[in-house]
Design an enzyme around this catalytic site. Structure first.
Site, PDB file in Angstrom:
ATOM      1  N   GLU A 234       0.869  -1.232  -0.049  1.00 54.72           N
ATOM      2  CA  GLU A 234       0.072   0.203  -0.165  1.00 54.72           C
ATOM      3  C   GLU A 234       0.967   1.118  -0.291  1.00 54.72           C
ATOM      4  O   GLU A 234       1.663   1.583   1.107  1.00 54.72           O
ATOM      5  CB  GLU A 234      -0.866  -0.217   1.368  1.00 54.72           C
ATOM      6  CG  GLU A 234      -1.748  -1.126   1.452  1.00 54.72           C
ATOM      7  CD  GLU A 234      -2.859  -1.166   0.435  1.00 54.72           C
ATOM      8  OE1 GLU A 234      -3.292  -0.024  -0.129  1.00 54.72           O
ATOM      9  OE2 GLU A 234      -3.670  -1.997   0.385  1.00 54.72           O
ATOM     10  N   CYS A 268      -2.246   9.141   2.321  1.00 59.54           N
ATOM     11  CA  CYS A 268      -1.997   8.707   0.900  1.00 59.54           C
ATOM     12  C   CYS A 268      -3.133   8.926   0.159  1.00 59.54           C
ATOM     13  O   CYS A 268      -3.209   9.036  -1.157  1.00 59.54           O
ATOM     14  CB  CYS A 268      -1.467   7.371   0.884  1.00 59.54           C
ATOM     15  SG  CYS A 268      -2.545   5.939   1.922  1.00 59.54           S
TER      16      CYS A 268
END
Ligand code: ADP
Length: 466
Positions: A234, A268
């Protein structure tokens, strides 16, 4: 060679605590322990796993105040954000417990092919073994929970390597989880430097899978280093949010401010690039600027604070340089644009941003939102997709066709209609395409990645000899 990591409060600069700075030998010992834990977990019944996961959720909630205060002091996230994060971590354990009720595999109608006449099969998932979990500092508890809870639910053990900046809350969380009934051998923490113990987790032959959340720069090298083990990544993003002429601008502005400045923009999936139609740009920018200038910035421990600190002085300097670069290239700073302290940067609204500027394509990871104008819908899609990242993307519209086209054309792991790019439900498959990563989290989907199918085939009944 240091044996201690010192953790600082990014807002006050004070020392919050110290943790062991483990080395490769320490990691090797922890992996041996976790191998025993994996053997223990493999033999637990689903009912036992459900009980320990549910008890874990309860235990985290009982200690919510302590966990959130500790997390705020080591991360600079606001106390309201960290309280919500503890609740979220607890609910991830609840979700994992709930996943254990229901089918765990498939029946295979082997006689659908000629070679399977008279045969029957089934497949069900088995644990992989020891899962290496490497986590970042920006959402340390919830992102660790996203690895630990599904790993245990699927019958694995875990070696957790938390980020150097925020190990204290992870250590406390894991202690509470073990008190709640997770076998001590099945959840071991190894604090230390990423380039040393993190890298050793990735290489270790006793670890069956590495689940990494962190920067693209580190993540890109992991699959090659991991060798013969499963890797899930990720990584970063620079999320686009498209605002079309039919959008509800007031609601979009609220979502943009929330999504751009949560955790001081260090997510993010922060709203980084707002791609707005020329006809709505002026109104939208003025709504966002006005709301941004009302945000309370600074002391993360204060209940009144909306936007806390950046993780470090270096991070703050990097954001300062990024804004300066965009300013020099012609962007207008409508709100913010100043450093307020060693680690504090004003929430900043940048209008008239040049769409091809290299800074637009980087991950800003700070309290900055950039506005870019478009004329044609196809141009908005092209701008949104013109990046190497592809994590979350959003489109604001009340036009059904545009919503459908956005969902179809935006290159992202998740496309969100009429919400912030920061929307994430912990039960949905979550992850990126392009350089935002590979693999999916979200409890059920992570459980799939953290387990492997075993297929069992029954031969046809022995033919009667009579
Ligand atoms: P950030 O820039 O957000 O700190 P990093 O990718 O550097 O992100 O760090 C995320 C996590 O990865 C942290 O736990 C860190 O210690 C770890 N890490 C850093 N370098 C490596 C590496 N070479 N191999 C494995 N893990 C690493």
């Amino acid at each position: 060679m240091t044996n201690v990591l010192t953790v600082h409060n990014p807002y006050t600069g004070e020392v919050v605590g110290e943790v062991p700075c483990c080395h490769v030998d320490d990691l090797n010992r922890r992996v041996e322990t976790a191998a025993l834990g994996a053997a223990e977990m493999r033999t637990t019944t689903l009912h036992e796993r459900r009980r320990m996961l549910a008890a874990s959720a309860g235990r985290l909630m009982e200690h919510r105040a302590e966990l959130s205060a500790l997390l705020t002091s080591e991360s600079g996230k606001t106390i309201r954000e960290t309280r919500a994060e503890v609740e979220r971590a607890a609910s991830i354990f609840e979700l994992a417990a709930a996943e254990l009720v229901g089918p765990t595999g498939d029946v295979l109608a082997l006689d659908a092919l000629p070679n399977g006449a008279g045969m029957l099969g089934y497949c069900m998932r088995e644990p992989r073994g020891v899962i290496g979990a490497i986590t970042p500092w920006n959402v340390p508890l919830a992102l660790a929970a996203h690895k630990i809870a599904p790993a245990l639910a699927a019958g694995n053990s875990v070696v957790l390597k938390p980020a150097e900046q925020t190990p204290l809350s992870s250590l406390l969380m894991c202690k509470l989880l073990v008190e709640a009934g997770i076998p001590g051998n099945a959840l071991v923490v190894c604090t230390g430097l990423g380039e040393e113990v993190g890298a050793a987790v990735v290489r270790h032959p006793g670890i069956a899978m590495v689940s990494f959340t962190g920067s693209r720069e580190v993540g890109v090298a992991l699959p090659a280093a991991a060798g013969f083990k499963k890797v899930s990544l990720e990584l970063g993003g620079n999320s686009p949010l498209v605002v079309t002429p039919s959008a509800n601008l007031e609601a979009a502005a609220v979502a943009i401010v929330r999504g751009a400045f949560a955790v001081a923009g260090q997510l993010c999936i922060s709203v980084q690039r707002v791609i707005a139609h020329r006809s709505v740009m002026a109104n939208l920018v003025s709504l966002v600027s006005a709301a941004t200038s009302r945000l309370v910035v600074g002391d993360p421990a204060s209940e009144a604070t909306n936007v806390g600190t950046l993780i470090s002085s270096e991070a703050c300097q990097r954001v300062e340089r990024l804004v300066d670069d965009l300013r020099l290239a012609g962007a207008q700073v409508l709100t913010g644009g100043n450093r307020l302290g060693d680690c504090v940067y004003q929430p900043t609204v940048l209008a008239a941003v040049v769409r091809d500027h290299p800074a637009v394509h980087q991950e800003a990871f700070g309290p900055i939102v950039m506005f870019i104008t478009y004329d044609q819908f196809s141009e908005a899609v092209q701008i949104a997709n013109s990046t190497e990242y592809g994590l979350n993307a959003a489109i604001w519209t009340t036009n059904h066709d545009e919503a459908m086209e956005g969902a179809r054309l935006l290159q992202a792991g998740t496309v969100i209609i009429n919400e912030s790019t920061t929307f994430r439900s912990d039960l949905m498959p979550y992850g990126g395409i392009k350089q935002s990563g590979m693999g999916r989290e979200g409890v059920r989907f992570a459980m799939e990645e953290m387990s492997v199918y075993k297929t069992v085939c029954f031969g046809k009944p022995a033919q009667s000899v009579y």
